[in-house]
Write a protein that holds these residues in place. Sequence first.
Motif, PDB file in Angstrom:
ATOM      1  N   SER A   1       0.843  -1.193   0.000  1.00 59.38           N
ATOM      2  CA  SER A   1       0.000   0.000   0.000  1.00 59.38           C
ATOM      3  C   SER A   1       0.879   1.243   0.000  1.00 59.38           C
ATOM      4  O   SER A   1       1.833   1.330   0.782  1.00 59.38           O
ATOM      5  CB  SER A   1      -0.917   0.023   1.229  1.00 59.38           C
TER       6      SER A   1
ATOM      7  N   GLU B   1      -0.111   2.958  -7.134  1.00 58.50           N
ATOM      8  CA  GLU B   1      -0.375   1.530  -7.061  1.00 58.50           C
ATOM      9  C   GLU B   1       0.650   0.733  -7.862  1.00 58.50           C
ATOM     10  O   GLU B   1       1.066  -0.357  -7.464  1.00 58.50           O
ATOM     11  CB  GLU B   1      -1.789   1.218  -7.547  1.00 58.50           C
TER      12      GLU B   1
ATOM     13  N   VAL C   1      -3.581  -3.660 -10.471  1.00 68.70           N
ATOM     14  CA  VAL C   1      -3.764  -2.259 -10.082  1.00 68.70           C
ATOM     15  C   VAL C   1      -5.237  -1.976  -9.813  1.00 68.70           C
ATOM     16  O   VAL C   1      -5.584  -1.301  -8.829  1.00 68.70           O
ATOM     17  CB  VAL C   1      -3.213  -1.310 -11.163  1.00 68.70           C
TER      18      VAL C   1
ATOM     19  N   GLN D   1      -6.158  -3.180  -6.442  1.00 63.81           N
ATOM     20  CA  GLN D   1      -5.644  -2.299  -5.393  1.00 63.81           C
ATOM     21  C   GLN D   1      -6.464  -1.017  -5.283  1.00 63.81           C
ATOM     22  O   GLN D   1      -6.742  -0.544  -4.175  1.00 63.81           O
ATOM     23  CB  GLN D   1      -4.183  -1.962  -5.679  1.00 63.81           C
ATOM     24  N   LEU D   2      -6.830  -0.437  -6.417  1.00 62.19           N
ATOM     25  CA  LEU D   2      -7.658   0.768  -6.392  1.00 62.19           C
ATOM     26  C   LEU D   2      -8.977   0.494  -5.671  1.00 62.19           C
ATOM     27  O   LEU D   2      -9.435   1.300  -4.854  1.00 62.19           O
ATOM     28  CB  LEU D   2      -7.929   1.257  -7.814  1.00 62.19           C
TER      29      LEU D   2
ATOM     30  N   HIS E   1      -8.433   0.021  -1.883  1.00 63.03           N
ATOM     31  CA  HIS E   1      -8.127   1.274  -1.194  1.00 63.03           C
ATOM     32  C   HIS E   1      -9.243   2.302  -1.322  1.00 63.03           C
ATOM     33  O   HIS E   1      -9.101   3.435  -0.856  1.00 63.03           O
ATOM     34  CB  HIS E   1      -6.811   1.855  -1.725  1.00 63.03           C
TER      35      HIS E   1
END
Length: 385
Positions: free
Chosen positions: A157, A270, A354, A357-358, A361
């Motif tokens: 992160s 990311e 990615v 991860q987006l 988060h």
Amino acid sequence: MFNFDFYNPTHISFGQGCIAQLEQFVPAEAKVMVLYGGQSAQRTGTLGEVQRALGTRSVYLFGGIEANPTYETLMQAVHIARAEQIDFLLAVGGGSVIDGTKFVAAAVPYPDEPWNILLTGGRDIQAALPIGTVLTLAATGSEMNNGSVITRSTLQSKLPFHSNFVFPKFSMLDPSKSFTLPERQVANGIVDAFVHVIEQYLTYPVNAPVQDRFAEGLLQTLVEQGPLALSQPDDYDVRANLMWVATLALNGLIGAGVPQDWSTHLIGHELTALYGLDHAQTLAIVLPAMMHERRAAKREKLLQYAERVWGIREGDDEQRIDAVIAQTRDFFEGLGVKTRLSDYELDQSAVEAVLRQLEAHGILDLGEHKDIDLAVSRRVLEDCL
């Protein structure tokens, strides 16, 4: 122009030999922790120069802050600072060291788990140790702003935070300290500063000609001086102009009263967290694709950018937009910073990673219009391949 509140308390001391003035800025009774990165600060003599300028003050050295400063490393500094009752922090290095120092400054007096600083974006910071900086790399502007970006390696992160409590009290900017930098770091710094300006400028018009002209001047200076910084590495004036541009690119002034984007940065973060790419490399990958994807939303400013920064006046609107996107990509490539995921041996699997991860988060509404969702981010990333 939007209403705005502008505040920047950082004292800038600029020029060759300015490190000798440290004694005037650091309290005589201070217990100082000097934070730095690798061995270059020692090898070039900058660290020794700083120690001499600090005189008889109690000084503790903490090295090893990474190019993408990690929570794990910085927490070691936090524990030492608490144990030794450090009351002043001095960052010696580029934006990564300064960002890391800002986190340490906020974390030392923080009453809860310091990771919450990142999870809340710094909103609940109530105090921080005072910090100063000795800048050795022109890039991030962290020497004159209240922001920081930290990576937690174990979670992959990379998160930002902001707080007025972590504005540097002062920053020493000696352009000659950048003479010995590797070409890759210099090129990365140019790209970083360029995209900082773009994120605050390339949005939509709000009748703010002061900010527009200031931003365009910074971009033109980077276009002119950037290649010279690589071809003439010992030219003091070139490095001085580059250092000052990078500082002004993100000290809050050109972003006051105008819409801002930052989607390129947040997607780029990311990529860095997942694959260890340099921050500037991720910006160079994402920005041209983002410009293409958002060409309708950014139409007026793209045409303004094409004419005022690059002198592109021939062709219809669509041709000029195509030309300026290509020109931007060529500028990065000319500095030696590649602009495709495939240049870094990344493929469709990176796109999927990615996007995960987006989503994890909560980064789901990017851009100046808050309308860049995961579907739009997917198109941007696939255009990066």
